[in-house]
Scaffold this active site. Structure first.
Site, PDB file in Angstrom:
ATOM      1  CE  LYS A   1     -17.734 -14.314  10.675  1.00  0.00           C
ATOM      2  NZ  LYS A   1     -18.143 -13.286  11.656  1.00  0.00           N
TER       3      LYS A   1
ATOM      4  NE  ARG B   1      -4.168  -1.848   1.994  1.00  0.00           N
ATOM      5  CZ  ARG B   1      -4.956  -2.347   2.931  1.00  0.00           C
ATOM      6  NH1 ARG B   1      -4.657  -2.168   4.219  1.00  0.00           N
ATOM      7  NH2 ARG B   1      -6.033  -3.037   2.611  1.00  0.00           N
TER       8      ARG B   1
ATOM      9  N   GLY C   1     -12.351  -4.016   0.742  1.00  0.00           N
ATOM     10  CA  GLY C   1     -13.711  -3.589   1.085  1.00  0.00           C
ATOM     11  C   GLY C   1     -14.275  -2.618   0.069  1.00  0.00           C
TER      12      GLY C   1
ATOM     13  N   GLY D   1      -7.251  -6.648  -0.250  1.00  0.00           N
ATOM     14  CA  GLY D   1      -7.363  -7.370   1.006  1.00  0.00           C
ATOM     15  C   GLY D   1      -6.442  -8.572   1.104  1.00  0.00           C
TER      16      GLY D   1
END
Length: 400
Positions: free
Chosen positions: A207, A42, A381, A357
């Protein structure tokens, strides 16, 4: 449509002017060696913007968050090591302010000379950064904006947050989009508005609930949706299989059953998994059919037959979007699934996007060739919310 870009700002001239840049320096650290950055991707991503401003004679003020401190200073989340690394990457020291809008920051902003770069301490050490109260956020934004003449947002990883540095500061200052933000938006438009077919999406992670909205948004557009990671076990349960001690969202089983029915064969699940006795690199583990996971074991990776199945689907694609690892790639015995799928993506005759991510971290951790992918996003995200069709506050602010 974003109205003004970094090129527009540079064209107007920035020599001797203060430019505050929202960067995403939320880098991971080595758990065994506190203070040691484990992946500086990043930081490297924002370098072109910082170098362009520095070389044009701007006085550059960089701001970022790191981790999730609770609105107050916390030594665990200081950006000091990031300032050091950023200086190494830039080839010249980066000045570091030990606060964000306090006396040290004010003094160091005042002392900046043309071409110098200053990094402010963690934005989230101030409650105003993430406050839900518009007035509290605006007050903090006004203090940040007072430091500068212009604002540049090059933090794509944060544009989905309605935070002071992302949403409120550009309301106060003349604002511009950095090259990274422009590139990210252009790439995501390419895979959402008119992707070249066949279009394959690979989703992993823990999830189903985290990815439900993006699954619903993408399902009508894709030829195949490949599901791995911890989320695959809820889908396997929806097919009637027992999943042992694997990660399972019981409340999502009925939803997964509906998605499988709606997809009419376009959702592809693992056919074998690596099942371990416990969540540990040293745990006993075996590869078993996905329909035969032992009651006392948990799945921690997709198996070799699944990798081959997924690779076959990926191989024929012209567009691939990948978000989420196929297993616990950080532990060597459970990295093969993620590696195999990632390698298959690098070989396509088409355009591939790694959706930030953990997927981007896996590419670097596993030593894969970053240039073999069409684009590696800096915002997991933010990428997902864009694909869902949500309005991203940071992009909205740049469009005003």
């Amino acid at each position: 449509m974003i109205l003004k870009t970094l090129d527009d700002l540079l064209g107007e001239g920035v020599s001797g002017r203060r430019v505050i840049v929202r960067a995403d320096l939320n880098v991971p650290f080595d758990k065994a060696n506190p203070g040691v950055i484990s992946d500086d991707g990043r930081a490297r991503a924002v370098l072109p913007t910082l170098i362009a401003l520095r070389d044009a004679g701007a006085r550059v003020i960089v701001m970022s968050h790191l981790g999730r401190p609770k609105g107050a200073p916390d030594p665990k989340y200081t950006l000091q090591p990031v300032a050091t690394r950023l200086g190494e990457l830039l080839g010249s020291p980066v000045v570091f302010a030990t606060d964000t809008v306090g006396s040290d920051a004010a003094a160091k902003v005042e002392a900046l000379t043309d071409g110098q770069v200053l990094l402010l301490e963690n934005l989230r050490f101030n409650e105003g950064e993430t406050s839900k109260d518009d007035a509290v956020r605006a007050a903090f934004a006004a203090e940040l904006a007072a430091f500068a003449d212009f604002y540049v947002d090059d933090a794509f990883g944060a544009v989905h947050r309605k935070h002071a540095s992302v949403y409120d500061v550009p309301a106060v200052l003349p604002h511009y989009a950095g090259g990274l933000v422009i590139k990210e938006v252009d790439v995501l438009k390419k895979v959402t508005e008119n992707p070249e077919q066949p279009y394959v999406v690979v989703l992993g992670g823990s999830k189903v609930s985290d990815k439900l909205a993006v699954i619903k948004a993408l399902l009508p557009k894709v030829d195949k949706l490949l599901v791995g990671g911890g989320m695959c076990f809820t889908f396997l349960k929806a097919q009637g299989h027992e999943v042992g001690k694997s990660l399972l969202e019981d409340e999502m089983v009925a939803t997964c059953r509906d998605l499988l029915s709606e997809a009419q064969g376009r959702i592809v699940l693992p056919v074998d998994v690596v099942a371990a006795t416990e969540f540990s690199a040293d745990a006993d583990h075996v590869t078993v059919p996905a329909s035969e996971i032992p009651a006392d074991r948990l799945g921690l990776d997709i198996g070799p037959e699944s990798v081959a199945l997924f690779a076959e689907a990926i191989g024929g694609a012209k567009t691939v979007f990948w978000n989420g690892p196929m297993g616990v790639f950080e532990l060597a015995p459970f990295a093969a699934g993620t590696r195999g799928v990632a390698e298959a993506i690098t070989k396509i005759d088409g355009f591939s996007v790694v959706g930030g991510g953990d997927s981007a971290a896996a590419v670097r951790t596993l030593g894969l060739d970053e240039s073999a992918f069409g684009h590696i996003s800096t915002g997991g995200g933010a990428s997902l919310e864009y694909l869902e069709g949500k309005t991203l506050p940071g992009i909205e602010a740049l469009e005003k």
